[in-house]
Design a protein around this motif. Structure first.
Motif, PDB file in Angstrom:
ATOM      1  N   LEU A 154       8.523 -17.450  32.380  1.00  0.00           N
ATOM      2  CA  LEU A 154       8.816 -16.288  33.247  1.00  0.00           C
ATOM      3  C   LEU A 154      10.263 -15.846  33.585  1.00  0.00           C
ATOM      4  O   LEU A 154      10.500 -16.993  34.351  1.00  0.00           O
ATOM      5  CB  LEU A 154       7.493 -16.056  34.103  1.00  0.00           C
ATOM      6  N   VAL A 155      10.631 -15.009  33.489  1.00  0.00           N
ATOM      7  CA  VAL A 155      11.813 -14.672  34.223  1.00  0.00           C
ATOM      8  C   VAL A 155      11.826 -13.147  34.685  1.00  0.00           C
ATOM      9  O   VAL A 155      11.230 -12.182  34.105  1.00  0.00           O
ATOM     10  CB  VAL A 155      13.028 -14.971  33.062  1.00  0.00           C
ATOM     11  N   ASP A 156      12.683 -12.926  35.791  1.00  0.00           N
ATOM     12  CA  ASP A 156      12.841 -11.716  36.441  1.00  0.00           C
ATOM     13  C   ASP A 156      14.406 -11.326  36.219  1.00  0.00           C
ATOM     14  O   ASP A 156      15.176 -11.982  36.429  1.00  0.00           O
ATOM     15  CB  ASP A 156      12.070 -11.367  37.677  1.00  0.00           C
ATOM     16  N   VAL A 157      14.578  -9.912  35.930  1.00  0.00           N
ATOM     17  CA  VAL A 157      16.106  -9.723  35.979  1.00  0.00           C
ATOM     18  C   VAL A 157      15.809  -8.175  36.843  1.00  0.00           C
ATOM     19  O   VAL A 157      14.783  -7.624  36.966  1.00  0.00           O
ATOM     20  CB  VAL A 157      16.384  -9.140  34.318  1.00  0.00           C
ATOM     21  N   LEU A 204      22.219 -14.090  31.394  1.00  0.00           N
ATOM     22  CA  LEU A 204      21.366 -12.947  31.220  1.00  0.00           C
ATOM     23  C   LEU A 204      20.987 -13.049  29.770  1.00  0.00           C
ATOM     24  O   LEU A 204      21.946 -12.974  28.729  1.00  0.00           O
ATOM     25  CB  LEU A 204      21.636 -11.769  31.581  1.00  0.00           C
ATOM     26  N   PRO A 205      19.683 -12.876  29.312  1.00  0.00           N
ATOM     27  CA  PRO A 205      19.588 -12.699  28.036  1.00  0.00           C
ATOM     28  C   PRO A 205      20.142 -11.324  27.393  1.00  0.00           C
ATOM     29  O   PRO A 205      20.165 -10.184  28.008  1.00  0.00           O
ATOM     30  CB  PRO A 205      17.995 -12.552  27.807  1.00  0.00           C
ATOM     31  N   PRO A 206      20.751 -11.342  26.162  1.00  0.00           N
ATOM     32  CA  PRO A 206      21.487 -10.399  25.724  1.00  0.00           C
ATOM     33  C   PRO A 206      20.709  -8.835  25.365  1.00  0.00           C
ATOM     34  O   PRO A 206      20.956  -7.890  25.637  1.00  0.00           O
ATOM     35  CB  PRO A 206      22.050 -10.591  24.316  1.00  0.00           C
ATOM     36  N   SER A 207      19.298  -9.338  25.092  1.00  0.00           N
ATOM     37  CA  SER A 207      18.476  -8.272  25.009  1.00  0.00           C
ATOM     38  C   SER A 207      18.254  -7.354  26.174  1.00  0.00           C
ATOM     39  O   SER A 207      17.640  -6.304  26.126  1.00  0.00           O
ATOM     40  CB  SER A 207      17.273  -8.263  24.213  1.00  0.00           C
ATOM     41  N   LEU A 208      18.349  -7.934  27.308  1.00  0.00           N
ATOM     42  CA  LEU A 208      17.973  -7.349  28.601  1.00  0.00           C
ATOM     43  C   LEU A 208      19.003  -7.110  29.457  1.00  0.00           C
ATOM     44  O   LEU A 208      19.094  -6.159  30.059  1.00  0.00           O
ATOM     45  CB  LEU A 208      17.081  -8.597  29.386  1.00  0.00           C
ATOM     46  N   GLU A 209      20.404  -7.467  29.278  1.00  0.00           N
ATOM     47  CA  GLU A 209      21.486  -7.426  30.199  1.00  0.00           C
ATOM     48  C   GLU A 209      21.789  -5.785  30.046  1.00  0.00           C
ATOM     49  O   GLU A 209      22.174  -5.293  31.136  1.00  0.00           O
ATOM     50  CB  GLU A 209      22.724  -8.025  29.606  1.00  0.00           C
ATOM     51  N   PRO A 210      21.838  -4.985  29.054  1.00  0.00           N
ATOM     52  CA  PRO A 210      22.406  -3.602  29.296  1.00  0.00           C
ATOM     53  C   PRO A 210      21.368  -2.712  30.102  1.00  0.00           C
ATOM     54  O   PRO A 210      21.911  -1.891  30.916  1.00  0.00           O
ATOM     55  CB  PRO A 210      22.025  -3.006  27.839  1.00  0.00           C
ATOM     56  N   ALA A 211      20.060  -3.130  30.274  1.00  0.00           N
ATOM     57  CA  ALA A 211      19.274  -2.214  31.163  1.00  0.00           C
ATOM     58  C   ALA A 211      19.014  -2.913  32.427  1.00  0.00           C
ATOM     59  O   ALA A 211      18.890  -2.067  33.381  1.00  0.00           O
ATOM     60  CB  ALA A 211      17.777  -2.207  30.396  1.00  0.00           C
ATOM     61  N   PRO A 245      21.556  -5.183  34.450  1.00  0.00           N
ATOM     62  CA  PRO A 245      22.838  -5.879  34.600  1.00  0.00           C
ATOM     63  C   PRO A 245      23.090  -6.497  35.820  1.00  0.00           C
ATOM     64  O   PRO A 245      24.011  -7.221  35.800  1.00  0.00           O
ATOM     65  CB  PRO A 245      23.942  -4.865  34.425  1.00  0.00           C
ATOM     66  N   ASP A 246      22.180  -6.670  36.547  1.00  0.00           N
ATOM     67  CA  ASP A 246      22.328  -6.716  37.945  1.00  0.00           C
ATOM     68  C   ASP A 246      21.835  -8.152  38.526  1.00  0.00           C
ATOM     69  O   ASP A 246      22.103  -8.619  39.876  1.00  0.00           O
ATOM     70  CB  ASP A 246      22.237  -5.747  39.231  1.00  0.00           C
ATOM     71  N   GLY A 247      21.432  -8.922  37.597  1.00  0.00           N
ATOM     72  CA  GLY A 247      20.840 -10.272  38.051  1.00  0.00           C
ATOM     73  C   GLY A 247      19.870 -10.698  37.328  1.00  0.00           C
ATOM     74  O   GLY A 247      19.023  -9.930  36.613  1.00  0.00           O
ATOM     75  N   MET A 248      19.610 -12.061  37.531  1.00  0.00           N
ATOM     76  CA  MET A 248      18.245 -12.797  37.087  1.00  0.00           C
ATOM     77  C   MET A 248      18.174 -14.032  37.752  1.00  0.00           C
ATOM     78  O   MET A 248      18.940 -14.697  38.279  1.00  0.00           O
ATOM     79  CB  MET A 248      18.694 -13.402  35.622  1.00  0.00           C
ATOM     80  N   HIS A 249      17.186 -13.883  38.710  1.00  0.00           N
ATOM     81  CA  HIS A 249      16.945 -15.078  39.847  1.00  0.00           C
ATOM     82  C   HIS A 249      15.556 -15.575  40.020  1.00  0.00           C
ATOM     83  O   HIS A 249      15.314 -16.604  40.769  1.00  0.00           O
ATOM     84  CB  HIS A 249      17.165 -14.168  40.993  1.00  0.00           C
ATOM     85  N   THR A 250      14.829 -15.781  38.871  1.00  0.00           N
ATOM     86  CA  THR A 250      13.740 -16.572  38.939  1.00  0.00           C
ATOM     87  C   THR A 250      13.355 -16.991  37.426  1.00  0.00           C
ATOM     88  O   THR A 250      13.421 -16.166  36.762  1.00  0.00           O
ATOM     89  CB  THR A 250      12.630 -16.031  39.383  1.00  0.00           C
ATOM     90  N   LEU A 251      13.028 -18.375  37.103  1.00  0.00           N
ATOM     91  CA  LEU A 251      12.908 -18.856  36.160  1.00  0.00           C
ATOM     92  C   LEU A 251      11.854 -19.682  36.198  1.00  0.00           C
ATOM     93  O   LEU A 251      11.971 -20.806  36.765  1.00  0.00           O
ATOM     94  CB  LEU A 251      13.876 -19.468  35.256  1.00  0.00           C
TER      95      LEU A 251
END
Length: 262
Positions: free
Chosen positions: A238-241, A215-222, A224-230
């Motif tokens: 484009l990426v979703d978290v 996960l990108p460090p800038s997005l992980e705190p808000a 934290p439960d996944g990233m499943h499309t790139l």
């Protein structure tokens, strides 16, 4: 992307540029009914959001709106496995109106079909949808000489909850191909990894290995439960978290859905 609307979450972004505008197609999930369709988010060249609109609805759920261009036409191959078949759509009035291509025939119900033309033929990466387990941990490849088919299944290349379900745009790296896949071990869509394939000639491609993508460090705190499309849209990635929220209604709906699919 904007924050998801109240009671509606966006995911699975795939984009394409047309006339200096970025069109991002997403799965839009109604969190009350668990019914999903396809929306488009339209941005100008400075990434100002101009419009958000529903563009494709069916009686069944739609997700993973994989969009691509071929010979001047724009196509969408969404996940529609609850319908029992894979349907290819072509834009009639882009991006708002889409027609089904009846000549496209893929004989199985599949998850997250990801398609591209490479090394002189069409390749489709997909996961079978015949069971809850297989659609999360199995990766197949099919080939065709023409976009409409006929398609031939080359069989299962990988079975692994650590990353097998397609999760975005393939990347061509010289003679190799990198495929983003979803890691479903901790939670569904809990992360991504790249699978590396080589040997896209007249023989069966060879799976070389995989590498996790954090996960990108800038997005992980808000989130934290996944990233499943790139996915790729020209020079844009484009990426979703996600951040999971639990409720009694959600638990009941998920239980009903699991019973239906089992």
């Amino acid at each position: 992307m904007p924050e998801s609307r109240e009671g509606c979450s966006f995911s699975d972004p795939f984009g394409i540029w047309q006339d200096d505008k970025l069109y991002v197609f997403v799965k839009a999930l109604n969190e009350q009914t668990f019914k999903s369709g396809i929306y488009v988010l339209i941005y100008d060249s400075a990434f100002n959001l101009l419009e958000t609109r529903s563009v494709l609805e069916e009686k069944w759920n739609l997700a993973y709106p994989y969009v691509f261009e071929h010979k001047g036409e724009i196509y969408m191959l969404p996940d529609a496995h609850e319908s029992g078949r894979l349907t290819l759509y072509r834009a009639q009035n882009f991006p708002y109106e889409w027609e089904k291509l009846e000549g496209f025939n893929f004989p199985l119900s599949v998850m997250n079909a990801t398609i591209l033309h490479h090394a002189g033929r069409w390749w489709m990466f997909w996961s079978p949808a015949m069971s809850v387990k297989k659609k999360r941990d199995s990766l197949h490849i099919a080939i065709a000489e023409d976009l409409l088919g006929p398609w031939a299944d080359m069989g299962c290349f990988l079975t692994d909850l650590g990353g097998a379900l397609p999760g975005g745009s393939p990347i061509i790296d010289e003679d190799a191909l990198l495929l983003p896949v979803r890691q479903n071990r901790r939670t569904e869509g809990g992360g991504l990894r790249f699978l590396r394939f080589e040997g896209f000639g007249n023989t069966r491609p060879l799976l070389i290995g995989g590498r996790s993508l954090g996960l990108p460090p800038s997005l992980e705190p808000a989130y934290p439960d996944g990233m499943h499309t790139l996915s790729a849209a020209g020079s844009v990635t484009l990426v979703d978290v996600k951040k999971e929220r639990y409720s009694l209604r959600k638990s009941v709906n998920l239980f009903k859905k699991a019973l239906k699919l089992s």
